[in-house]
Design a protein around this motif. Structure first.
Motif, PDB file in Angstrom:
ATOM      1  N   GLY A   3       0.919  -1.246   0.038  1.00 52.96           N
ATOM      2  CA  GLY A   3      -0.164   0.048  -0.094  1.00 52.96           C
ATOM      3  C   GLY A   3       0.882   1.075   0.028  1.00 52.96           C
ATOM      4  O   GLY A   3       0.233   2.287  -0.044  1.00 52.96           O
ATOM      5  N   TYR A   4       2.048   1.001  -0.100  1.00 51.95           N
ATOM      6  CA  TYR A   4       3.051   2.243   0.064  1.00 51.95           C
ATOM      7  C   TYR A   4       3.866   2.082  -1.540  1.00 51.95           C
ATOM      8  O   TYR A   4       4.152   1.327  -2.093  1.00 51.95           O
ATOM      9  N   SER A   5       3.989   3.511  -1.991  1.00 51.98           N
ATOM     10  CA  SER A   5       4.688   3.796  -3.321  1.00 51.98           C
ATOM     11  C   SER A   5       6.128   4.096  -3.002  1.00 51.98           C
ATOM     12  O   SER A   5       6.462   5.021  -2.280  1.00 51.98           O
ATOM     13  N   PHE A   6       7.081   3.449  -3.505  1.00 50.99           N
ATOM     14  CA  PHE A   6       8.654   3.461  -3.607  1.00 50.99           C
ATOM     15  C   PHE A   6       9.242   3.992  -4.940  1.00 50.99           C
ATOM     16  O   PHE A   6       8.796   3.544  -5.878  1.00 50.99           O
ATOM     17  N   THR A   7      10.186   4.828  -4.701  1.00 50.05           N
ATOM     18  CA  THR A   7      10.752   5.229  -6.209  1.00 50.05           C
ATOM     19  C   THR A   7      11.986   4.619  -6.043  1.00 50.05           C
ATOM     20  O   THR A   7      12.901   4.467  -6.798  1.00 50.05           O
ATOM     21  N   ASP A   8      12.448   4.457  -4.884  1.00 49.18           N
ATOM     22  CA  ASP A   8      13.788   3.541  -4.494  1.00 49.18           C
ATOM     23  C   ASP A   8      13.839   2.193  -4.484  1.00 49.18           C
ATOM     24  O   ASP A   8      13.019   1.772  -3.732  1.00 49.18           O
ATOM     25  N   GLU A   9      14.369   1.537  -5.597  1.00 52.33           N
ATOM     26  CA  GLU A   9      14.001  -0.241  -5.631  1.00 52.33           C
ATOM     27  C   GLU A   9      14.894  -0.695  -4.608  1.00 52.33           C
ATOM     28  O   GLU A   9      14.144  -1.874  -3.915  1.00 52.33           O
ATOM     29  N   ASP A  10      15.848  -0.160  -3.715  1.00 50.83           N
ATOM     30  CA  ASP A  10      16.347  -0.776  -2.577  1.00 50.83           C
ATOM     31  C   ASP A  10      15.339  -0.844  -1.584  1.00 50.83           C
ATOM     32  O   ASP A  10      15.159  -1.890  -0.629  1.00 50.83           O
ATOM     33  N   MET A  11      14.589   0.284  -1.019  1.00 57.06           N
ATOM     34  CA  MET A  11      13.746   0.514  -0.411  1.00 57.06           C
ATOM     35  C   MET A  11      12.372  -0.208  -0.556  1.00 57.06           C
ATOM     36  O   MET A  11      11.912  -0.819   0.407  1.00 57.06           O
ATOM     37  N   ALA A  12      12.080  -0.545  -1.907  1.00 54.54           N
ATOM     38  CA  ALA A  12      10.900  -1.361  -2.311  1.00 54.54           C
ATOM     39  C   ALA A  12      11.133  -2.857  -1.877  1.00 54.54           C
ATOM     40  O   ALA A  12      10.476  -3.368  -1.348  1.00 54.54           O
ATOM     41  N   ASN A  13      12.485  -3.066  -2.205  1.00 53.59           N
ATOM     42  CA  ASN A  13      12.755  -4.258  -1.720  1.00 53.59           C
ATOM     43  C   ASN A  13      12.848  -4.862  -0.187  1.00 53.59           C
ATOM     44  O   ASN A  13      12.357  -5.809   0.372  1.00 53.59           O
ATOM     45  N   GLN A  14      13.311  -3.960   0.504  1.00 57.77           N
ATOM     46  CA  GLN A  14      13.101  -3.898   1.909  1.00 57.77           C
ATOM     47  C   GLN A  14      11.733  -4.102   2.463  1.00 57.77           C
ATOM     48  O   GLN A  14      11.361  -4.816   3.337  1.00 57.77           O
ATOM     49  N   ALA A  15      10.993  -3.341   1.789  1.00 61.08           N
ATOM     50  CA  ALA A  15       9.588  -3.289   2.117  1.00 61.08           C
ATOM     51  C   ALA A  15       9.145  -4.750   1.933  1.00 61.08           C
ATOM     52  O   ALA A  15       8.033  -5.076   2.677  1.00 61.08           O
ATOM     53  N   ARG A  16       9.295  -5.608   0.782  1.00 62.78           N
ATOM     54  CA  ARG A  16       8.701  -6.500   0.457  1.00 62.78           C
ATOM     55  C   ARG A  16       9.270  -7.602   1.442  1.00 62.78           C
ATOM     56  O   ARG A  16       8.620  -8.468   2.077  1.00 62.78           O
ATOM     57  N   ILE A  17      10.618  -7.504   2.059  1.00 61.97           N
ATOM     58  CA  ILE A  17      10.960  -8.271   3.156  1.00 61.97           C
ATOM     59  C   ILE A  17      10.234  -8.303   4.432  1.00 61.97           C
ATOM     60  O   ILE A  17       9.852  -9.116   5.019  1.00 61.97           O
ATOM     61  N   GLU A  18       9.959  -6.780   4.568  1.00 60.44           N
ATOM     62  CA  GLU A  18       9.273  -6.721   5.802  1.00 60.44           C
ATOM     63  C   GLU A  18       7.576  -6.989   5.662  1.00 60.44           C
ATOM     64  O   GLU A  18       7.293  -7.259   6.860  1.00 60.44           O
ATOM     65  N   VAL A  19       7.169  -6.910   4.665  1.00 61.53           N
ATOM     66  CA  VAL A  19       5.846  -7.521   4.455  1.00 61.53           C
ATOM     67  C   VAL A  19       5.804  -8.811   5.010  1.00 61.53           C
ATOM     68  O   VAL A  19       4.909  -9.307   5.591  1.00 61.53           O
TER      69      VAL A  19
END
Length: 187
Positions: A9-25
């Motif tokens: 539900g969050y939008s990321f422009t940084d791929e590293d942060m998006a990957n981290q968010a996937r891990i956190e999900v």
């Protein structure tokens, strides 16, 4: 503005942060599956452990921490001053995505190893129980399984022995009585 990646539900422009968010999900799912929300003390301990280990560093993780924090604040017996605030990384920049991912993967690996060990132990217990039943069934010892039959056989043998002894005693008595009668007659 670049590629927008949506995670949790969050939008990321940084791929590293998006990957981290996937891990956190995945981490949130894991923690939720392991936490009994009806036990505030357990939730309190999990919340503080997550803070101490800095497991969450993106809005996805922070949202979950905030959810736990809000829940704890509503619980009687837990004082608000005992609930630590959520430390936020400066600018929400994920510097160590590999470290957090490694921690989560090690934790998941430990859980899988525990499951494997548990399955092996349960299998060994089942096999040992089956072996015990086989030994019991083929053993000549009196057990609960063949107790009644063994007792009946033992009493039947005793009865046969007593009957044979009784017969022998009667025969001896008859011989002795005859001998007494003949001795009496001769006198």
């Amino acid at each position: 503005m670049g590629n927008v990646i949506v995670v949790g539900g969050y939008s990321f422009t940084d791929e590293d942060m998006a990957n981290q968010a996937r891990i956190e999900v995945e981490g949130v799912k894991y923690v939720k599956s392991r936490t009994d929300m009806s036990k505030p003390d357990q939730v309190f301990n999990v919340y503080h452990r997550l803070l101490a280990q800095r497991m969450f560093q993106t809005p996805v993780g922070y949202a979950y921490l905030k959810e736990l924090q809000d829940y704890l604040k509503t619980m009687p017996g837990i004082h608000s001053e005992d609930i630590r605030p959520i430390p936020v990384a400066p600018n929400l920049v994920v510097r160590d995505t590999r470290g957090v991912a490694d921690r989560w993967s090690r934790r998941l690996e430990r859980e899988q190893n525990k499951l494997k060990i548990s399955l092996v132990a349960n299998f060994a217990f089942v096999v040992s129980i089956i072996v015990m039943f086989i030994i019991t069934a083929t053993s000549g010892q009196t057990t609960i399984l063949n107790y009644e039959k063994k007792i009946q056989n033992r009493y039947a043998k005793w009865e046969q022995d007593l009957t044979a002894r009784e017969k022998a005693i009667r025969e001896e008595e008859q011989e002795l009585e005859l001998d007494f009668d003949t001795v009496d007659d001769e006198e």
